[in-house]
Structures are given as C-alpha cells and as structure tokens.
Design a protein around this motif. Structure first.
Motif, PDB file in Angstrom:
ATOM      1  N   ASP A 144       0.812  -1.541  -0.214  1.00 62.51           N
ATOM      2  CA  ASP A 144       0.048   0.470  -0.019  1.00 62.51           C
ATOM      3  C   ASP A 144       1.308   1.295  -0.353  1.00 62.51           C
ATOM      4  N   SER A 145       0.310   2.394  -0.534  1.00 61.22           N
ATOM      5  CA  SER A 145       1.011   3.206  -0.511  1.00 61.22           C
ATOM      6  C   SER A 145       0.866   3.913   1.026  1.00 61.22           C
ATOM      7  N   ILE A 146       1.533   4.985   1.101  1.00 60.98           N
ATOM      8  CA  ILE A 146       1.973   6.325   2.742  1.00 60.98           C
ATOM      9  C   ILE A 146       2.353   7.765   1.981  1.00 60.98           C
ATOM     10  N   HIS A 187       6.224   9.910  11.881  1.00 58.94           N
ATOM     11  CA  HIS A 187       6.896  11.550  12.199  1.00 58.94           C
ATOM     12  C   HIS A 187       7.991  11.634  11.510  1.00 58.94           C
ATOM     13  N   GLY A 188       8.156  12.874  10.228  1.00 55.25           N
ATOM     14  CA  GLY A 188       9.775  13.037  10.599  1.00 55.25           C
ATOM     15  C   GLY A 188       9.803  12.723   8.487  1.00 55.25           C
ATOM     16  N   ASN A 189       9.066  11.415   7.891  1.00 56.54           N
ATOM     17  CA  ASN A 189       8.962  11.035   6.893  1.00 56.54           C
ATOM     18  C   ASN A 189       8.553  11.939   5.845  1.00 56.54           C
ATOM     19  N   ARG A 190       9.340  12.891   4.918  1.00 54.15           N
ATOM     20  CA  ARG A 190       9.139  13.540   4.124  1.00 54.15           C
ATOM     21  C   ARG A 190       8.841  12.962   2.441  1.00 54.15           C
ATOM     22  N   TYR A 191       8.624  11.301   2.606  1.00 52.31           N
ATOM     23  CA  TYR A 191       8.421  11.053   1.312  1.00 52.31           C
ATOM     24  C   TYR A 191       6.826  10.657   1.300  1.00 52.31           C
ATOM     25  N   ALA A 192       6.399  10.386   0.483  1.00 55.84           N
ATOM     26  CA  ALA A 192       5.201  10.014   0.077  1.00 55.84           C
ATOM     27  C   ALA A 192       5.600   8.520  -1.003  1.00 55.84           C
ATOM     28  N   PHE A 193       5.323   7.462  -0.138  1.00 56.72           N
ATOM     29  CA  PHE A 193       6.133   6.260  -0.042  1.00 56.72           C
ATOM     30  C   PHE A 193       5.145   5.273  -0.893  1.00 56.72           C
ATOM     31  N   ALA A 204       9.818  -6.992  -5.412  1.00 58.52           N
ATOM     32  CA  ALA A 204       9.349  -5.119  -5.437  1.00 58.52           C
ATOM     33  C   ALA A 204       9.351  -4.422  -5.019  1.00 58.52           C
ATOM     34  N   ALA A 205       9.435  -3.265  -5.568  1.00 53.20           N
ATOM     35  CA  ALA A 205      10.123  -1.668  -5.660  1.00 53.20           C
ATOM     36  C   ALA A 205       9.468  -0.500  -4.646  1.00 53.20           C
ATOM     37  N   VAL A 206      10.467   0.013  -3.986  1.00 58.58           N
ATOM     38  CA  VAL A 206       9.127   1.227  -3.873  1.00 58.58           C
ATOM     39  C   VAL A 206       9.425   2.203  -3.897  1.00 58.58           C
ATOM     40  N   ALA A 207       8.419   3.091  -4.980  1.00 56.53           N
ATOM     41  CA  ALA A 207       8.899   4.321  -5.461  1.00 56.53           C
ATOM     42  C   ALA A 207       8.088   5.621  -4.301  1.00 56.53           C
ATOM     43  N   GLY A 208       9.328   6.805  -4.094  1.00 57.71           N
ATOM     44  CA  GLY A 208       9.360   7.833  -3.052  1.00 57.71           C
ATOM     45  C   GLY A 208       9.608   9.236  -3.448  1.00 57.71           C
TER      46      GLY A 208
END
Lengths: 517, 229
Positions: free
Chosen positions: A213-215, A223-229, A239-243
């Motif tokens: 799923d995405s985040i 908290h502190g995560n700047r990225y949408a993954f 599988a890969a994750v794009a941020g």
C-alpha cells in the motif's frame, strides 16, 4: 490507476474532485482589487461630465471582471462589493454619502451588484478551470514524455533511473527508488536532491514494500518522513518502492500531482513487467538454442564419430577373422576403407577440436601471420586427402601480414576445399586464390558443382546445418566463427556467372602499418 | 545346405562395404538395401533368411521396418544400433527384432548373433524334455535343473525364468518379455523384481555369482543365456 483503498490510505489520497473554482482570497488579490476599484473611481471622476451616471457603472464592472479573472471568485466578489459601495458613494446622488435619493438609483445599484457578482463568479470560475486544465495538460505531457522515454529504454536497464527522473519532475521534488536486495531495502536510484533517507522514511518504505500500500508524507505514525511512498510491482524480481517528496502550490495541485504519480507508477509497472517478460523470453530462447546445439553436437559426435569407427572396427575384424577367405581385391578394398574412414575421423576430430577451442576461447592468441602459409598447408592436406582431384592455386606475391592464427585458418581453408570437393563433380578442379585488396586480404575457394540454392545460402554457415548426408554441419560454421574472430567476413556467391558452381570468399582486414602486433 | 541369404539394410555405403565381403566370406549370400522402402521391397520379393537392419535410416525409422515386416514375415531381424540408444533397442526388440548388435562391433560379434538367430529355435510348446547348455541341464518334464550332474534347488518361478532363458539360449531376452512370460502382463515393468530373481538364480548356478558366465546381463535391456561356454 493503482487501486486506492479506504482506511489509512484514504486520508492522504482522496478521490480526484472536479477542479474547484473557489480559490481562497489572497492578500495580494484583495490589494490589487482595491487598487482596481480606486482606479475606476479616478477614471469615473475624469469622465463624470462626458458619461451618464449609469454608464459609469460599466467601469466598475470592468474592474470586477479583471479582479475575478486574475484572482478567482472570492476576490471578484469582494471587488463587486467594493465597487457597489464606491459607485454609491462617489457617483450616486447624494454624492459622498451611502444614502440614495432617487428610488430609480436603488434599482440601478441592485442590478449593478448582481451583475458584478455574476461577472466575478463566471470569470473566476473560468480562470480556475483554465488553471486546472493547464495543470492537467502539463501532467499529461509529463506522463506522455515518460511513456516515450520508457519505449526507448534499452532492455539492459536504465529503467530505474528513468522512473526516478520522471517521478521527480511530476512530484516537483526529490524522488527515489528502493528495491529489496538481500532482504533489505536499498536505494537503487535517486534524484540528485534526494539526500539521505532517515530511519523513519526507511521504515515507511519498508512498510509499503511489505504491505503493498502507499503511504503519504503526512500519514500519521511516520513522523519525520518527508516522502510519500508507493509500491511498485512487476519486474519479476523483488518488489520495489518508489518515494517522492511532492511539493505543490495548492491542495488541488497536490492531488493532481499525486494522481499523476500513480499514473506514472502504473506505467512503470507495465514497463517493468514487459522488460521482465522480454528478459525471460530472451533467456528461454538462449537456453533452447543452447539445448539445441548441445543435442546437435551430441548426435553429430554420435553419428560422425561412430560410423567411421564402426567401419574401421568392422573392416579390421573382418580382415583378421575372414581375410583368408577373401579375394585379394576385397582385402585391398577393406584396407582402403579403413584408411578413408580414419581420414574422415581425423577430419571430424580436427573440426570438433577447432569448434571446442573457439567456443571455450582456449589457446587462441591472434598474432601477425602470413595467410599464404595457412593456404599452402591446407592445399597440401587436401591433395593428400583427395588425391584424385585437381586443385588450381593462386597466391598473390608479397602479401601483407594479417592478425590471425595459422592452424585455425588452415582448418578454415581445408573445410572450404573439403566442401568444394564434396559438392562438385570429380573431373572439375577446385580453385583456391589469395589476393590483396585495398585494406584486406581476400581468400576464395571456387567449385564448379551444382551451387547452393539462394534459400540455403543464409543457413549454410549455421552450426550443424548440413546439405550432404556425410557432412557434419561443422565445417562452414567453424569457417564463419574463425573469420569473425579475425575481424573478417565470409560470403558465398552462387551460382557463378556461368550458371553453376559456388565461390566462398573470405576477407581478412590488414592492420594499419605500425599497429601493435 | 544351400547358402543362407542375408539382407543388409544400412544407408552408410562404408558399412555395406565391409559387411558384404565379410558375410560373403563367411558363406552367406548377401543382398543390400540402402533405405527402409528398399528393404521392405527386398524382404517381400527375395524372402531373405535373415535381415541385418540399421535403425538409423534416411527415409523412415528402422523400427517401422520391423513393424511392417512382422505383419507378414517371421524372418529373423538383427538390429544395428548405437551403444547409447537403449530405449531404441528395447523398442526394436519388443516390436519383434530378434537380437541386436551395438555399433561399433567386431565382425565376430555379428557372426555369433547371426548363427544363434539362424539356429532353429525350440518351439514354444514343443515336447522337449530337456535342454543342455554347457554344464547346465534343464529338465522341463521333471521341472528340475542340474549343474554338472548335481541338482540345483530352484523355486518354481526361478525355474521358469531359467527355463525361458535356456529356451532362448544365445539370444537376448528383454526384461519385459521375461516378466510378462513368468509373472504376467501386469508385472511387465517390475524390473527390480526380476533383478532380485536373477540374483538368486546366479547364486545357485554360477561358480562366481559376481562374475556371471551363464546368465549374462545386457545392460538396460535384459539377459542372455551364454551358450558358448
């Protein structure tokens, strides 16, 4: 589109709405509107004598229109109210009061307010829809650019970098791509401004990888995560994750960028799948080809070594056990059969060895050789092997040296002569010529047999392709491999101008003078 | 006795080149065929006493020649085949070939096979009382076997296996043939079963069971009772 789920994902990825037209008023917009209305008042004063009072209202309509188009509906509406008050204050009797003397003027003012509001509304809406359309067109253009780049990405790779580059463009911020390598997520590609991922971001990416799923960057608990993954499936491997760190000018803009990111990732997934399939297919083809060659080699060894061996063993035992009961000519013929088959065996073994050397690249070191030496050796061998045949040999004077290997070239020339002998009548000579060309040496073997049909000419150099029952299908294949190794080429011309026969021509490049040996 | 006629079917001229004079020198009259079609014609027209058949023919599978020949003829067929083509040999034997020789072979080996195959075979239900092979005597009437005059204690199944091998002395007997004959068609694939029985028989009749001289193994194919001492 990637399926959007309710629940924890729903809060950061709402469904796409129609683009809103009610942009919040900005301070700049309000200031500009006040200025516009002020300008309308000044111009109205100037034209006070020239225009009827009702006509002056048009000036304010223009001001409302401009502010609505420039700053949206709400600012337009503020402009309309201001205009209404200003018009009433400055131009409606009694002047410089907000009271209205004439009942007709009340009607004029009411109409003015409605017209101003409607104008602002329509203009503001038109403007915001135009904005939305422009943004969407821009996103579509970027997606199209990604598509175009994807279609040209080489099979070997570079797709990760491509995804990151385009993801960064659409998100208008740094982008990264992570892949599961040895049980841990590792960055396989990132845009230059991505920097290092902190632990929270890594954990978020890991969660996305595990759950599919995405985040969002703003998702609670990270908290502190700047990225949408976003999860990126396909590609056969892990599988890969794009941020991406999505920067946006407004809520609407952000939503649109998120949607574009999803569209891009879906395209990327399809492309990754395609590459994986292509890779698998290529691998399967290679395996099948290897399998085919292996079994061809096995059957070639089985048949081409066994038949002469069977003849030799059979003839020898016949001579020993039954020789006394045989006429002299029969005994002589059996001895001849033994000799011929031993020759055949040795030729086949020579070819198998040459093929093995070529395949394994064993003991092959190219050095400067005199082509004439190899040709003479091959012709001598052919004269011994085919003593009944005649050979016409021409070797040009003082030939330059070429880079090659004498035993291999001798094998090549012998194979071509052997081929010519087997495919031409016994009373016809085989012609062997070596000439010097502009930057190459040309070796040719010409026979006057039936020739090679055009549809077979492309296949005769393939391994284990044989036109003759007794052929092994190795000879010409070795010729091509050796000549290619020498940096040269081999071609066939058939039929010759007189209508029959075939001419095999080899060109080996002459290294420039002073080149390293 | 008139000369026995042998048809050699092989597409390799070199094979024909030595087989023909060798068989002629051994007292046979020899005809040759270079293809399956030619072979089938020759078998019908010339009724040879024996066919030496190479399984690798240019126009058809050699096994096909066996099938089509067996429709109308019981002419003995000896198959020539590559040493590593066990399934092909087994198929050929099951289709009705009488024996095989693996290429490459010495002429003596082929002549020995030819002699055995040409020798009249004991008819299936003929009233033969006993067969003697070297030191072995197999008494069918009394269901007894002896070696050098000494009785060998055999179970009924062991006796049947030994009897079948003896009746075909010198010829290869495939696993399938033995299993079907002694245990019935349901056991045609129980090769392991047979291996155990052969081991037991060898322990009783061979002087050195680890180096059998009477019941020989044809690897992957079956067994052969050695009738040449």
């Amino acid at each position: 589109m990637v399926a959007m789920k309710d629940g924890i994902d729903g809060e950061f990825l709402p469904p796409l709405e129609r683009p809103g037209w009610r942009a919040r008023p900005t301070v700049g917009g309000v200031v500009a509107t006040i200025t516009l209305v002020a300008a309308a008042i000044l111009i109205g004063h100037g034209l006070w004598t020239a225009l009827p009072a009702a006509g002056l209202s048009l000036l304010f309509i223009v001001a409302v229109l401009i502010s609505a188009i420039s700053f949206g509906f709400w600012v337009g509406l503020i402009g309309a109210l201001l205009s209404f008050l200003a018009y009433n204050f400055f131009f409606v009797e009694p002047i410089h009061t907000f009271s209205v003397a004439e009942p007709a003027d009340v009607l004029v003012l009411a109409v003015f307010l409605i017209v101003a509001a409607l104008t602002g509304l329509l203009a503001g809406r038109a403007r915001e829809e135009a904005d939305a359309a422009r943004r969407r067109a821009e996103m579509l253009e970027r997606l199209a650019a990604f598509s175009a780049d994807l279609s040209t990405v080489p099979r070997s790779g570079g797709i990760d970098e491509l995804i990151v580059r385009h993801l960064g463009r659409i998100a208008a911020g740094p982008a990264i791509l992570l892949r599961k390598i040895d049980d841990a997520l590792a960055i396989v590609s990132s845009s230059p401004d991505a920097g290092v991922l902190d632990d929270n971001s890594l954990q978020a990416a890991d969660w996305v990888q595990r759950h599919g799923d995405s985040i969002a960057a703003t998702a609670p608990g990270w908290h502190g995560n700047r990225y949408a993954f976003f999860p990126l499936k396909g590609g056969g491997g892990a599988a890969a994750v794009a941020g991406a760190e999505i920067t946006s000018t407004s809520q609407i803009d952000r939503k649109e960028r998120e949607h574009a990111v999803h569209a891009l990732l879906r395209q990327a997934e399809i492309a990754l799948e395609r590459t994986a399939f292509e890779h698998d297919a290529a691998e399967a083809r290679a395996t099948a080809e290897q399998e085919r060659l292996r079994s061809a080699l096995l059957s070639s060894i089985s048949h081409d070594l066994r038949t002469p061996l069977a003849t030799i063993l059979g003839s020898v035992t016949s001579l020993r056990e039954l020789g006394n009961a045989m006429p002299t000519e029969t005994r002589a013929d059996l001895l001849l059969a033994i000799e011929e088959e031993a020759d055949r065996l040795s030729r086949h073994v020579a070819n198998l060895l040459a093929m093995t050397r070529l395949e394994a690249k064993l003991n092959i070191s190219l050095h400067l050789i005199d082509v004439g030496d190899a040709v003479h050796a091959a012709v001598n061998r052919a004269r011994r092997a085919f003593s009944a045949r005649s050979f016409v040999v021409f070797v040009g004077p003082s030939l330059p040296l070429v880079r090659g290997d004498i035993p291999l070239l001798e094998q090549v020339m012998f194979n071509l002569i052997d081929n010519a002998v087997r495919h031409s009548p016994a009373d016809q000579p085989v012609e062997i010529a070596v000439r010097e060309g502009p930057a190459y040496i040309e070796l040719s073997v010409t026979d006057h047999g039936r020739g090679v049909p055009a549809n077979e000419q492309s296949r005769i150099f393939d391994k284990f392709y044989s036109r003759a029952v007794s052929g092994t299908g190795l000879g010409l294949a070795i010729c091509r491999e050796v000549v290619t190794l020498f940096g040269g080429s081999i071609t066939i011309i058939s039929p010759l101008p007189q209508g029959t026969g075939a001419c095999f021509t080899i060109q080996i490049p002459v290294p420039p003078v002073g080149a390293a040996p | 006795m008139s000369e026995r006629r042998i048809l050699i079917v092989d597409d390799e001229p070199q094979m024909q080149r030595f087989l023909k004079p060798a068989l002629t020198a051994s007292g046979f009259s020899v005809a040759s065929a270079m293809s399956g079609a030619e072979a089938l014609r020759a078998i019908r027209a010339e009724c040879p006493d024996l066919v030496v058949l190479d399984l690798g023919l240019p126009d058809m599978d050699g096994k096909n020649v066996i099938v089509q020949t067996r429709v109308h003829s019981k002419v003995p067929i000896i198959v020539l085949s590559a040493r590593d083509h066990e399934p092909e040999k087994i198929a050929a034997l099951d289709l009705g070939a009488n024996d095989y020789v693996a290429k490459p072979f010495g002429i003596g080996e082929l002549l020995a096979r030819i002699r055995v195959v040409l020798r009249p075979r004991a008819p299936e239900h003929a009233n033969i009382d006993a067969i003697e092979i070297g030191p072995l005597k197999i008494d069918f009437a009394g269901h007894r076997a002896s070696k050098d005059g000494e009785a060998i204690p055999l179970t009924p199944k062991e006796f049947e296996v030994l009897g079948e091998l003896a009746r075909n002395a010198g010829r290869v007997v495939t696993h399938r043939h033995l299993l079907t004959k002694v245990w019935g068609p349901a056991h045609a694939a129980d090769t392991q079963y047979l291996r155990v029985f052969i081991g037991q028989i060898r322990a009783k009749i061979e002087s050195n069971p680890t180096e059998p001289r009477l019941v020989l193994t044809e690897p992957g194919i079956g067994y052969r009772m050695n009738d040449e001492g």
